[in-house]
Scaffold this active site. Structure first.
Site, PDB file in Angstrom:
ATOM      1  CB  THR A  45      87.267  45.194  60.630  1.00 38.12           C
ATOM      2  OG1 THR A  45      86.215  46.128  60.389  1.00 38.12           O
ATOM      3  CG2 THR A  45      88.367  45.893  61.419  1.00 38.12           C
ATOM      4  CE1 TYR A 132      77.429  45.647  55.090  1.00 34.64           C
ATOM      5  CE2 TYR A 132      79.370  44.280  55.379  1.00 34.64           C
ATOM      6  CZ  TYR A 132      78.750  45.502  55.491  1.00 34.64           C
ATOM      7  OH  TYR A 132      79.437  46.569  56.002  1.00 34.64           O
ATOM      8  CE  LYS A 157      77.617  45.140  59.056  1.00 35.77           C
ATOM      9  NZ  LYS A 157      78.847  44.485  59.517  1.00 35.77           N
TER      10      LYS A 157
END
Length: 307
Positions: A45, A132, A157
């Site tokens: 983000t 991730y 994640k």
């Protein structure tokens, strides 16, 4: 260890295109007031892909200074291996509490290569690291266990959404770490993660990143509390009237997972600027729909607060 909603702030840019550290600090302060469980700076983000090392270091340092130890501050790293190692060192110099290892770009590597990539980044920093599983970084259960056994890796994640494989990964990592007692956490990293929170919680993945927290922490926290309390009617209403319409809008244009968030932050009164290419800012009709969707979510929160 993390608890609560995780805040992934956007990176503000000025009209001339430079990083606006003053607005960034304000953005982080505003988010902190709503009680996140952690701040993850310069990640997806936050347009990590669009930052050069000097900008990155300034952002991490500003976040650390603004947070001032109230919650953990993790910084993104990833991309080309030499740069990922450079960013990891910079995060340590800026006194970040840990790293989120984002996927390498363009190439799709075999699991063994991803393990080697993770080791190569971890060896240049003492910071705890979360891997991730998303995009070009696709760990299978065996390689996920292998990286989880690395001393610095403290979290996994998932942003792929393959729940069958994730279930095997979660149980495999827990079994591998059981005797050692190493603290380890699992994270839901799907875009607009709230839509998949009930499913992920069912296999033991309770933490998640909330892009919505950037612009509407009221909605993000209301949803988190509804899930925690088992308030199924409120969960369903927030999904139906806010999160699912937001996802439908997000899916209209590639990159809107970031662009819409920045636009919504601007609509709530903080001028964080637009996105850097290759992302594009939302067109006017999509901005109108975003405004309507946000208003619907806030209206639900107002109703709940008035009870």
């Amino acid at each position: 260890m993390f608890e609560g909603v995780l805040f992934f702030p956007v990176t503000p840019f000025t009209a001339s295109g430079s990083v606006d550290l003053d607005v960034f600090a304000e953005h982080v302060r505003t988010g902190l007031a709503s009680g996140p469980g952690g701040v993850f700076v310069a990640c997806g983000t936050g347009e990590f892909h669009a930052l050069e090392p000097g900008e990155y270091a300034d952002l991490v340092r500003t976040a650390v200074e603004t947070v001032d130890g109230r919650v953990p501050v993790y910084a993104g790293t990833g991309g080309a291996l030499p740069l990922a190692r450079k960013f990891a060192r910079a995060a340590g110099d800026a006194r970040a509490d840990g790293l989120l290892l984002l996927p390498p770009y363009l190439v799709t590597a075999p699991p063994a290569g991803l393990v080697a990539y993770t080791k190569a980044v971890a060896e240049v920093s003492d910071l705890p690291l979360i891997v991730y599983n998303r995009g070009a970084a696709r760990f299978d259960p065996a390689s996920a266990v292998e990286v989880a056994l690395l001393p610095q890796v403290i979290g996994f994640k998932d942003g792929r959404g393959d729940l069958e494989e994730l279930s095997r990964t979660v149980t495999g990592i827990k079994a591998a770490l059981r005797d050692g007692g190493k603290p380890f956490q699992f994270f839901n990293g799907m875009p607009t993660a709230e839509a998949t929170v009930p499913a992920y919680r069912g296999i033991g993945v309770e933490l998640y990143s909330s892009a919505v927290f950037c612009f509407a922490p009221e909605i993000s926290n209301a949803y988190y509390q509804a899930v925690a309390k088992g308030d199924s009617p409120l969960v369903e209403r927030l999904l139906t009237e806010f999160f699912h319409p937001l996802i439908a809008l997000r899916d209209l244009v590639p990159g809107y997972a970031v662009s819409l968030v920045k636009a919504a932050v601007r609509q709530r009164g903080l001028d964080v600027g637009g996105v850097r290419p290759p992302l594009v800012d939302p067109v006017p009709e999509h901005l109108d729909e975003l405004r309507r969707i946000t208003a619907a979510g806030l209206a639900i929160c107002a109703e709940v607060a008035a009870r």
